[in-house]
Design an enzyme around this catalytic site. Sequence first.
Site, PDB file in Angstrom:
ATOM      1  N   THR A  25       0.841  -1.186   0.000  1.00  0.00           N
ATOM      2  CA  THR A  25       0.000   0.000   0.000  1.00  0.00           C
ATOM      3  C   THR A  25       0.882   1.243   0.000  1.00  0.00           C
ATOM      4  O   THR A  25       1.766   1.371   0.844  1.00  0.00           O
ATOM      5  CB  THR A  25      -0.917  -0.035   1.243  1.00  0.00           C
ATOM      6  OG1 THR A  25      -1.865  -1.089   1.050  1.00  0.00           O
ATOM      7  CG2 THR A  25      -1.641   1.278   1.470  1.00  0.00           C
ATOM      8  N   GLN A  98      -4.083  -6.951  -5.906  1.00  0.00           N
ATOM      9  CA  GLN A  98      -4.661  -7.508  -4.683  1.00  0.00           C
ATOM     10  C   GLN A  98      -6.005  -6.847  -4.386  1.00  0.00           C
ATOM     11  O   GLN A  98      -6.073  -5.622  -4.223  1.00  0.00           O
ATOM     12  CB  GLN A  98      -3.714  -7.293  -3.500  1.00  0.00           C
ATOM     13  CG  GLN A  98      -4.241  -7.963  -2.236  1.00  0.00           C
ATOM     14  CD  GLN A  98      -3.381  -7.713  -1.022  1.00  0.00           C
ATOM     15  OE1 GLN A  98      -3.161  -6.567  -0.637  1.00  0.00           O
ATOM     16  NE2 GLN A  98      -2.885  -8.779  -0.408  1.00  0.00           N
ATOM     17  N   HIS A 172      -7.319 -10.842  -0.821  1.00  0.00           N
ATOM     18  CA  HIS A 172      -6.590 -10.565   0.420  1.00  0.00           C
ATOM     19  C   HIS A 172      -7.368 -11.155   1.597  1.00  0.00           C
ATOM     20  O   HIS A 172      -8.300 -10.542   2.110  1.00  0.00           O
ATOM     21  CB  HIS A 172      -6.429  -9.057   0.592  1.00  0.00           C
ATOM     22  CG  HIS A 172      -5.413  -8.669   1.615  1.00  0.00           C
ATOM     23  ND1 HIS A 172      -4.771  -9.573   2.432  1.00  0.00           N
ATOM     24  CD2 HIS A 172      -4.918  -7.444   1.975  1.00  0.00           C
ATOM     25  CE1 HIS A 172      -3.921  -8.927   3.233  1.00  0.00           C
ATOM     26  NE2 HIS A 172      -4.003  -7.644   2.968  1.00  0.00           N
ATOM     27  N   ASN A 175      -3.898 -10.508   7.170  1.00  0.00           N
ATOM     28  CA  ASN A 175      -3.611  -9.232   7.839  1.00  0.00           C
ATOM     29  C   ASN A 175      -4.809  -8.522   8.459  1.00  0.00           C
ATOM     30  O   ASN A 175      -4.808  -7.305   8.606  1.00  0.00           O
ATOM     31  CB  ASN A 175      -2.884  -8.274   6.873  1.00  0.00           C
ATOM     32  CG  ASN A 175      -1.507  -8.808   6.499  1.00  0.00           C
ATOM     33  OD1 ASN A 175      -1.031  -9.764   7.112  1.00  0.00           O
ATOM     34  ND2 ASN A 175      -0.874  -8.205   5.507  1.00  0.00           N
ATOM     35  N   TYR A 177      -7.973  -8.007   7.471  1.00  0.00           N
ATOM     36  CA  TYR A 177      -9.003  -7.327   6.673  1.00  0.00           C
ATOM     37  C   TYR A 177     -10.241  -8.230   6.531  1.00  0.00           C
ATOM     38  O   TYR A 177     -10.282  -9.326   7.103  1.00  0.00           O
ATOM     39  CB  TYR A 177      -8.415  -6.886   5.323  1.00  0.00           C
ATOM     40  CG  TYR A 177      -7.291  -5.884   5.522  1.00  0.00           C
ATOM     41  CD1 TYR A 177      -7.577  -4.555   5.843  1.00  0.00           C
ATOM     42  CD2 TYR A 177      -5.963  -6.272   5.463  1.00  0.00           C
ATOM     43  CE1 TYR A 177      -6.553  -3.636   6.075  1.00  0.00           C
ATOM     44  CE2 TYR A 177      -4.932  -5.356   5.693  1.00  0.00           C
ATOM     45  CZ  TYR A 177      -5.235  -4.050   5.994  1.00  0.00           C
ATOM     46  OH  TYR A 177      -4.236  -3.145   6.244  1.00  0.00           O
ATOM     47  N   ARG A 224      -4.195 -14.740  -0.561  1.00  0.00           N
ATOM     48  CA  ARG A 224      -3.167 -14.545   0.473  1.00  0.00           C
ATOM     49  C   ARG A 224      -3.766 -14.788   1.850  1.00  0.00           C
ATOM     50  O   ARG A 224      -4.840 -14.254   2.155  1.00  0.00           O
ATOM     51  CB  ARG A 224      -2.628 -13.111   0.392  1.00  0.00           C
ATOM     52  CG  ARG A 224      -1.404 -12.867   1.255  1.00  0.00           C
ATOM     53  CD  ARG A 224      -0.852 -11.458   1.097  1.00  0.00           C
ATOM     54  NE  ARG A 224       0.599 -11.493   1.044  1.00  0.00           N
ATOM     55  CZ  ARG A 224       1.410 -10.497   1.426  1.00  0.00           C
ATOM     56  NH1 ARG A 224       0.911  -9.371   1.868  1.00  0.00           N
ATOM     57  NH2 ARG A 224       2.713 -10.611   1.356  1.00  0.00           N
ATOM     58  N   ASN A 232      -3.565  -5.867  12.710  1.00  0.00           N
ATOM     59  CA  ASN A 232      -4.850  -5.160  12.709  1.00  0.00           C
ATOM     60  C   ASN A 232      -5.840  -5.727  13.721  1.00  0.00           C
ATOM     61  O   ASN A 232      -7.044  -5.837  13.452  1.00  0.00           O
ATOM     62  CB  ASN A 232      -5.466  -5.173  11.298  1.00  0.00           C
ATOM     63  CG  ASN A 232      -4.772  -4.195  10.370  1.00  0.00           C
ATOM     64  OD1 ASN A 232      -4.489  -3.068  10.768  1.00  0.00           O
ATOM     65  ND2 ASN A 232      -4.478  -4.619   9.165  1.00  0.00           N
ATOM     66  N   GLY A 310       8.811  -7.712  -0.055  1.00  0.00           N
ATOM     67  CA  GLY A 310       8.121  -6.429  -0.051  1.00  0.00           C
ATOM     68  C   GLY A 310       9.061  -5.246  -0.105  1.00  0.00           C
ATOM     69  O   GLY A 310       9.299  -4.631  -1.159  1.00  0.00           O
ATOM     70  N   ARG A 311       9.640  -4.924   1.070  1.00  0.00           N
ATOM     71  CA  ARG A 311      10.420  -3.692   1.169  1.00  0.00           C
ATOM     72  C   ARG A 311      11.650  -3.692   0.263  1.00  0.00           C
ATOM     73  O   ARG A 311      12.087  -2.637  -0.197  1.00  0.00           O
ATOM     74  CB  ARG A 311      10.777  -3.443   2.633  1.00  0.00           C
ATOM     75  CG  ARG A 311       9.544  -2.981   3.432  1.00  0.00           C
ATOM     76  CD  ARG A 311       9.730  -3.162   4.903  1.00  0.00           C
ATOM     77  NE  ARG A 311       9.814  -4.582   5.259  1.00  0.00           N
ATOM     78  CZ  ARG A 311      10.079  -5.032   6.473  1.00  0.00           C
ATOM     79  NH1 ARG A 311      10.269  -4.182   7.452  1.00  0.00           N
ATOM     80  NH2 ARG A 311      10.125  -6.337   6.709  1.00  0.00           N
TER      81      ARG A 311
HETATM   82  C1  LIG Z   1       4.587   0.001   3.076  1.00  0.00           C
HETATM   83  C2  LIG Z   1       3.949  -1.358   3.177  1.00  0.00           C
HETATM   84  C3  LIG Z   1       2.683  -1.550   2.658  1.00  0.00           C
HETATM   85  C4  LIG Z   1       2.074  -2.823   2.700  1.00  0.00           C
HETATM   86  N1  LIG Z   1       0.851  -3.005   2.111  1.00  0.00           N
HETATM   87  C5  LIG Z   1       0.317  -4.248   2.035  1.00  0.00           C
HETATM   88  C6  LIG Z   1      -0.880  -4.486   1.290  1.00  0.00           C
HETATM   89  O1  LIG Z   1      -1.472  -3.598   0.663  1.00  0.00           O
HETATM   90  N2  LIG Z   1      -1.362  -5.756   1.272  1.00  0.00           N
HETATM   91  C7  LIG Z   1      -0.730  -6.786   1.938  1.00  0.00           C
HETATM   92  O2  LIG Z   1      -1.210  -7.925   1.890  1.00  0.00           O
HETATM   93  N3  LIG Z   1       0.418  -6.590   2.612  1.00  0.00           N
HETATM   94  C8  LIG Z   1       0.967  -5.364   2.662  1.00  0.00           C
HETATM   95  N4  LIG Z   1       2.171  -5.180   3.297  1.00  0.00           N
HETATM   96  C9  LIG Z   1       2.915  -6.359   3.795  1.00  0.00           C
HETATM   97  C10 LIG Z   1       3.888  -6.856   2.708  1.00  0.00           C
HETATM   98  O3  LIG Z   1       3.186  -7.409   1.614  1.00  0.00           O
HETATM   99  C11 LIG Z   1       4.861  -7.931   3.271  1.00  0.00           C
HETATM  100  O4  LIG Z   1       4.113  -8.995   3.800  1.00  0.00           O
HETATM  101  C12 LIG Z   1       5.773  -7.347   4.344  1.00  0.00           C
HETATM  102  O5  LIG Z   1       6.357  -6.134   3.904  1.00  0.00           O
HETATM  103  C13 LIG Z   1       6.898  -8.340   4.759  1.00  0.00           C
HETATM  104  O6  LIG Z   1       7.758  -8.618   3.657  1.00  0.00           O
HETATM  105  P1  LIG Z   1       9.211  -7.920   3.547  1.00  0.00           P
HETATM  106  O7  LIG Z   1       9.940  -8.250   4.823  1.00  0.00           O
HETATM  107  O8  LIG Z   1       9.842  -8.563   2.336  1.00  0.00           O
HETATM  108  O9  LIG Z   1       8.997  -6.449   3.391  1.00  0.00           O
HETATM  109  C14 LIG Z   1       2.765  -3.908   3.318  1.00  0.00           C
HETATM  110  C15 LIG Z   1       4.030  -3.698   3.860  1.00  0.00           C
HETATM  111  C16 LIG Z   1       4.630  -2.444   3.792  1.00  0.00           C
HETATM  112  C17 LIG Z   1       6.022  -2.271   4.347  1.00  0.00           C
END
Ligand SMILES: Cc1cc2nc3c(=O)[nH]c(=O)nc-3n(C[C@H](O)[C@H](O)[C@H](O)COP(=O)(O)O)c2cc1C
Length: 353
Positions: A25, A98, A172, A175, A177, A224, A232, A310-311
């Site tokens: 997001t 998603q 989704h 997390n 939701y 997912r 949350n 992700g990051r």
């Molecule tokens: C800025 C940010 C936004 C995220 N938005 C979502 C999202 O929209 N949907 C979701 O399922 N997970 C979301 N996540 C979780 C990521 O998909 C992922 O599970 C999480 O960052 C851990 O992976 P990483 O260690 O590789 O970053 C978000 C994480 C971050 C950091």
Amino acid sequence: MPNLFEPFTLAGLELTNRLVMAPLTRNRAGAGEAPTALAAEYYAQRASAGLIIAEGTQPSAAGQAYPHTPGLHTDEQTAGWAQVADAVHARGGKIVVQLMHAGRISHEAIIGTRPVAPSAITPAGQVYTEQGMKDFEEPRALETAELPGVVAEFVDAARRAMAAGLDGVELHAANGYLLQQFLATGANSRTDGYGGTPEYRARFVIEVATAVAAAIGADKVGIRISPAGTMNGISETEVAATYAALLDGLNPLGLLYLHILEGQDTVFHEKLRAQWTGAVIFNTGFTGPSDLGTAQAAVDDGTTDLFCIGRGFLANPDLVERLRSGADLNEVDTTTLYSGGAKGYTDYPLLSA
Ligand SMILES: Cc1cc2nc3c(=O)[nH]c(=O)nc-3n(C[C@H](O)[C@H](O)[C@H](O)COP(=O)(O)O)c2cc1C
């Protein structure tokens, strides 16, 4: 041994490698909560991922979680997503979106009406609104007769994703939701056949997946999950039985993939992977390092077919090339995760820059 950097066939999708960009997001939707040309540039920059899972996107106005998240329920939003799909495909990438209905993880200050949920149980914590942080509100419990309408919103959004030229959708159900709210004992106290037992709690998610698969093809639909996750304000008991019931209902559909967020109980997660008959995507879900070593080990030992980061992708548009060559990685700028326009979005440097 499978190699992370070699192609993988995911149903009809020929992925150039086994690395997946996680849904992230970024709160940068434009007018009418439509993806902008900047979003198209952001995703196109990351098209060397084997697969991109685009950010959580509301299938209806009532399903919006946060300010300026994109939707997929108007023609303007569909056109915005078409720009994104075209830009990623032009660079040879693959992208699904998603579908994220927030349920109780929203606020009247965001959606102009009380959030809905399986039951009127208020989550602990606060949500970000444009007027600052606010305590979560008590949601309105969806009536049984309203559930087909929510299913129809997911179906409509999925059809729009196809019309936009995206490669599929991810439901989704993680997390905290809406979909996980139905699965979770801590959020679902229904007595109408959609709560009370593992099978009944799994039922709504299975109905959504079944309807979306019927509308656009099961091979276009991933899901997912975050079993036993606590994000949350969600809390689950009877976790093993609930997720076994869920996978029992989903397996016959032949979905594109199951995307599992790892929890603390890794043995339980191995059981889930063993029960699943299709392809698996794995993400650590913030439980540990999300790096090359972890990714390669998880693919090597058969934990997963595809590894999701992700990051790393957020801060490194050319993450695949950097991991392949052992180059240094850009650090994430945490001040621009959820705002900032192009800053912290499309301006992370490439190796070649
Ligand atoms: C800025 C940010 C936004 C995220 N938005 C979502 C999202 O929209 N949907 C979701 O399922 N997970 C979301 N996540 C979780 C990521 O998909 C992922 O599970 C999480 O960052 C851990 O992976 P990483 O260690 O590789 O970053 C978000 C994480 C971050 C950091």
